[in-house]
Each structure stands twice: as structure tokens, then as C-alpha cells.
Write a protein that holds these residues in place. Structure first.
Motif, mmCIF file in Angstrom:
data_model
loop_
_atom_site.group_PDB
_atom_site.id
_atom_site.type_symbol
_atom_site.label_atom_id
_atom_site.label_comp_id
_atom_site.label_asym_id
_atom_site.label_seq_id
_atom_site.Cartn_x
_atom_site.Cartn_y
_atom_site.Cartn_z
ATOM 1 N N ASN A 224 41.952 4.067 10.681
ATOM 2 C CA ASN A 224 40.987 4.331 11.754
ATOM 3 C C ASN A 224 39.635 4.821 11.228
ATOM 4 O OD1 ASN A 224 42.398 3.497 13.968
ATOM 5 N ND2 ASN A 224 43.080 5.538 14.598
ATOM 6 N N VAL B 260 40.564 10.625 22.887
ATOM 7 C CA VAL B 260 41.183 9.305 23.068
ATOM 8 C C VAL B 260 42.560 9.496 23.704
ATOM 9 C CG1 VAL B 260 39.997 8.367 21.040
ATOM 10 C CG2 VAL B 260 42.304 9.288 20.784
ATOM 11 N N ASN C 291 33.180 -1.031 20.872
ATOM 12 C CA ASN C 291 33.646 0.352 21.038
ATOM 13 C C ASN C 291 33.064 1.271 19.971
ATOM 14 O OD1 ASN C 291 35.344 0.318 23.382
ATOM 15 N ND2 ASN C 291 36.751 -0.987 22.234
ATOM 16 N N LEU C 292 32.963 0.782 18.735
ATOM 17 C CA LEU C 292 32.338 1.592 17.680
ATOM 18 C C LEU C 292 30.907 1.944 18.059
ATOM 19 C CD1 LEU C 292 33.493 -0.144 14.360
ATOM 20 C CD2 LEU C 292 34.002 2.203 15.071
ATOM 21 N N LEU D 171 40.404 1.392 15.575
ATOM 22 C CA LEU D 171 40.399 2.385 16.662
ATOM 23 C C LEU D 171 41.716 2.229 17.412
ATOM 24 C CD1 LEU D 171 36.754 1.795 18.004
ATOM 25 C CD2 LEU D 171 37.538 3.834 16.777
ATOM 26 N N THR D 172 42.799 2.421 16.680
ATOM 27 C CA THR D 172 44.104 2.171 17.279
ATOM 28 C C THR D 172 44.914 3.462 17.328
ATOM 29 O OG1 THR D 172 46.205 1.025 16.929
ATOM 30 C CG2 THR D 172 44.757 1.124 15.048
ATOM 31 N N THR E 219 36.046 -4.486 18.998
ATOM 32 C CA THR E 219 36.089 -3.328 18.102
ATOM 33 C C THR E 219 34.680 -2.795 17.866
ATOM 34 O OG1 THR E 219 37.945 -4.359 16.955
ATOM 35 C CG2 THR E 219 36.831 -2.563 15.811
ATOM 36 N N HIS F 220 41.550 0.326 20.906
ATOM 37 C CA HIS F 220 40.137 -0.037 21.067
ATOM 38 C C HIS F 220 39.650 -0.893 19.912
ATOM 39 C CE1 HIS F 220 40.176 2.755 24.389
ATOM 40 N NE2 HIS F 220 40.650 3.696 23.594
ATOM 41 N N ASP G 293 36.667 1.163 28.103
ATOM 42 C CA ASP G 293 36.938 -0.044 27.324
ATOM 43 C C ASP G 293 37.512 -1.109 28.259
ATOM 44 O OD1 ASP G 293 37.877 -2.038 25.725
ATOM 45 O OD2 ASP G 293 38.904 -0.722 24.302
ATOM 46 N N PHE H 282 38.772 12.681 16.151
ATOM 47 C CA PHE H 282 39.529 12.308 17.344
ATOM 48 C C PHE H 282 40.427 13.446 17.820
ATOM 49 C CE2 PHE H 282 39.049 7.941 15.421
ATOM 50 C CZ PHE H 282 38.195 7.454 16.405
#
Ligand code: PMP
Length: 437
Positions: A177, A157, A139-140, A167-168, A136, A163, A243, A182
Motif C-alpha cells: 500500500n 479507510v 483515488n491517489l 490502496l487495498t 487507483t 481503492h 470512490d 491510514f
């Protein structure tokens, strides 16, 4: 055994739940006690399922033991992080040595540079890498780099992508999130993703995607889809963030290596810390060198446990001594054979089910295959996945509620044959309640 000719799916499921509950009193009791202090007895959403999850006391190789003393062939493999299986001796030795030397040193240690070098040598798109504590976080960081270097806000996304906990993007995304701007595209939709990228144009900081949707059902990206994202990023100046937290184990150079793809940034995690907390982000040297603390205007990036000796030492031993390119190929070959074998079992029985995935990571779906679009599996009857999971566990195979299967290195030919035999038995027993092809 009861006559199953007139049994309904609800009956079959209730019967499986009753047998599972009776067989697992210690897991049930643990769950009840934990509920007093952990909401729902849970601190990790993926590990919850009804009526209560199995709790494990230990593991060795490809095998796990639960609190009630049952042993299982592990088909979960720590949701893909368990590449090494349980108690891998070389990883354990490296961690034990690191512990003996002390583990909160507050200084660079002798493992982190070597692990970074091994990762750079292994993954073609990673010229420099930094460590953190989870996928997580990796990815952040990758998305934050993209926003910082482009000065742009928009992030594209994929629907059903995952992710990290914040980040889902399954089922429309999570209220928890991270508050980035996004935008959404559909996985494997080449015209759609190209149009979305072009539409955002000079506002687009990054496109983030998995080269195979993991949590989204083990659905691999088509080469055309990955190329379209790369071309769109080149055209707009956005960064392509790949990812590979889950997929880097699927080939010696990750899936980007298989596709000859050059993402700008790659996120890693899971097994690369040897089985301890781990995340990493890396990519083009020019981008990553912004983190050189001696450079003017460097990005700061802290993290008390970024170089913790357990993850660094265990990860290094694992990647260099255990998960060699040859071992990686062999593990994924076994996965390919398991997937082909399971698909053949469903086909022979005339059941509308299929197994998607790549190599050692796969997902059973109770819909006709092949599945290339995550939306194709949304309508399936979740009770079938539940029945499949419970019956596998009752037969001694630790299984996920969503049908995902991940193998580990010690999962060998005997485990492969046993899994196929169990699957064939489950299909034969429940043929009457499974959907016909
Ligand atoms: N990305 C992908 C593709 C993942 O599968 C996961 C974890 N399942 C993550 C990111 C998040 O990693 P972590 O759980 O270590 O934060």
C-alpha cells in the motif's frame, strides 16, 4: 451422471477441476508459456485462479470466446468496467475514427472537454473533473488533494475497502500500500465510524469509502452510514472522498446521486473511458480549481496519457450515445431481477447462500443472508465459491472466483433467463454438498 448422494465437497470440486482442465487445453498451454516471463503467468492479480485461468480470444455483445473456442455469457463484464459489453458499435466507431486521425497528438484534443462536460452534467457532486489513467490513480490524487488542502496526514479507510492495487484494505491491507497514515473503521458501523472520525479530529485529512463495497463483497452502505461520514467530515474539516470507480454505473448520477450525498471529491474509472484505460477525479469547483494551471500556486498534475484520444473519444461516445440514463436504469433493473431470482433459487433449495449487491453488480455468498457486514462473509468455505465458478464456466457462463457478477448493457432477457436456469441446475446437482439453510 455419478451418484452424488455420498459425495463430499472435495470430491465434487476435484471432479469439476478435472472436467475444466480437460476442456481447456489451449488456456492451460497459454498459462504455462506465460509463466516463463510473467510471474505465475499473471499481470493482474484478480484474473488468477486455480488450476489456470481461462484466456479469451474475443467478444461480441454479452458473449465471450475463449482460446479453446468455447463461447460464454459474460458474467464478469471486466469486473464492472465492461458496461458496454464487447465491441459496442458506437464506441468502436468513435475509437476507430480517433485512431484514423492519429492518437499521440501531444495537445488538447476535441474529445476531452466534451467528455468532461458529459461527466459534470451526469454526476451531481462533480462540478469539475480531471482525467488520469486508472481508478487507483484517481483515488491517489483525491487523497493527495485532501492532504494538500487540509495540511493534515491522517486518512480514515474502511476495513475490506478497495481503492486500487496499492490502496487495498481487505484482510488487514497490503504491504504494497501507498505510505499514507491510514486508520481503520468498520463498514456500516455508524457509532464506530463517528468515533473514529471524532478521535482523529483536527488530524484527519480525508475519509475514503465506496458507497457499496465492491471487492469487499458487493455490500451496500446504509444511508445512515453515509450520513454519519458526511457529518463527521463536516465537523472535523476533513474531506469526504467517495470512490465511485465501480458504483457510478449503478444509477444515472452514481450512488451519490441516489443518496443525495455531496462528497467533496469523487473518484471515477472503468467504463467511463469506453473500455480503454481510464480514471478521473472530480468534485467541488473550489477544490478542483486549484488545478487551473493559470492560477497562482496551482497544483501540478501531469500524465502523458491523461487525455489519450482512445479513452476520451470512446468514453464520450459511450456515455452520451450508449449509456443513457434510460439504458442505465434498464441494465440495473435486469441486475435487480437476476439477484432476486438467484436468491429465490437458493431459498427454494434450502441452501444457506445469498446474493448481495445493487442493480447490475452483485455477489454470491455461501452464508445465510442478508449480508450487511463484510466480516459476515469471511468465514465462508471458499471451496463452495470455487465449485460455483467452475460449474458456471463449464456450462458456458464466464464467472469470477469470488462470486461477483457484473452485467453489461447487452446482457438481455435471454441471458438473464439462461443464467437463472444454469444456477438452478448447479444448485440441484450439488445440493448434497451445499450448506443447508
Ligand atoms: N476503486 C474501486 C472501488 C475499484 O473497484 C477499483 C478497481 N476494481 C479501483 C478503485 C481501481 O481501479 P483501477 O483498477 O482502474 O486502478
Amino acid at each position: 451422471m455419478r451418484d452424488r448422494t455420498n459425495i463430499t465437497l472435495d470430491d465434487a470440486l476435484a471432479d469439476a477441476v478435472a472436467r475444466y482442465t480437460a476442456a481447456n487445453p489451449a488456456s492451460a498451454a497459454r498459462h504455462d508459456v506465460a509463466r516463463a516471463s510473467l510471474p505465475g503467468g499473471n499481470t493482474r492479480a484478480v484474473l488468477f485462479y486455480e488450476p489456470f485461468p481461462l484466456a479469451m480470444s474475443g467478444g461480441e455483445g454479452a458473449w465471450l470466446t475463449d482460446l479453446d473456442g468455447h463461447v460464454y455469457i459474460d458474467l464478469v463484464s471486466e469486473y464492472t468496467a465492461g458496461v458496454y459489453g464487447h465491441s459496442e458499435p458506437l464506441v468502436r466507431d468513435a475509437m476507430t475514427r480517433a485512431l484514423a486521425d492519429g492518437w499521440v497528438l501531444g495537445a488538447p484534443n476535441r474529445h476531452e472537454g466534451a467528455l468532461a462536460a458529459a461527466i459534470v452534467a451526469r454526476f451531481p457532486a462533480i462540478e469539475r473533473v480531471r482525467f488520469c489513467n486508472s481508478g487507483t490513480e484517481a483515488n491517489l490524487m483525491a487523497l493527495s488533494i485532501a492532504r494538500a488542502v487540509t495540511g493534515r496526514e491522517a486518512i480514515l479507510v474502511m476495513r475490506e475497502g478497495y481503492h486500487g492495487g496499492i490502496l487495498t484494505f481487505a484482510h488487514g491491507g497490503s504491504k504494497l500500500n501507498a505510505p499514507f497514515e491510514f486508520h481503520f473503521a468498520d463498514y456500516n458501523d455508524v457509532p464506530g465510524v463517528s468515533a473514529a472520525i471524532a478521535g482523529l479530529g483536527p488530524r484527519l485529512a480525508a475519509v475514503i469509502l465506496e458507497p457499496m463495497l465492491g471487492g469487499g463483497g458487493c455490500i451496500a452502505a446504509t444511508p445512515a452510514f453515509l450520513s454519519a461520514v458526511r457529518a463527521g467530515c463536516d465537523a472535523t474539516g476533513a474531506l469526504m472522498v467517495l470512490d465511485e470507480v465501480m458504483t457510478s454505473r449503478l444509477a444515472p448520477g452514481g450512488l451519490h446521486g441516489v443518496h443525495g450525498l455531496r462528497p467533496d471529491l469523487v473518484a471515477l474509472g472503468k467504463y467511463l473511458g469506453g473500455g480503454a484505460s481510464f480514471g478521473a477525479f472530480g468534485g467541488r469547483a473550489e477544490l478542483m480549481d486549484r488545478f487551473d494551471p493559470a492560477a497562482p500556486g496551482a497544483f501540478g498534475h501531469g500524465g502523458t496519457f491523461n487525455n489519450n484520444v482512445l479513452s476520451m473519444a470512446g468514453g464520450l461516445a459511450g456515455l452520451t450515445q450508449v449509456f443513457t440514463p434510460e439504458a442505465c436504469v434498464a441494465m440495473n433493473d435486469r441486475g435487480d431481477r437476476l439477484r432476486v431470482g438467484l436468491n429465490a433459487i437458493f431459498a427454494r433449495a434450502g441452501v444457506a447462500a445469498c446474493v448481495s449487491g445493487v442493480g447490475s453488480i452483485m455477489n454470491v455468498h455461501f452464508v445465510p443472508g442478508p449480508v450487511t457486514d463484510p466480516h459476515a462473509v469471511e468465514a465462508q468455505d471458499r471451496r463452495l465459491l470455487k465449485l460455483w465458478q467452475l460449474e458456471l464456466m463449464l456450462k458456458g457462463f464466464y464467472a469470477t472466483p469470488r462470486g461477483m457478477i457484473a452485467l453489461s448493457l447487452p446482457f438481455g432477457e435471454a441471458e438473464l433467463a439462461a443464467t437463472l436456469a444454469a444456477a438452478a441446475e448447479i444448485v440441484a446437482t450439488h445440493r448434497a454438498v451445499l450448506p443447508p439453510a
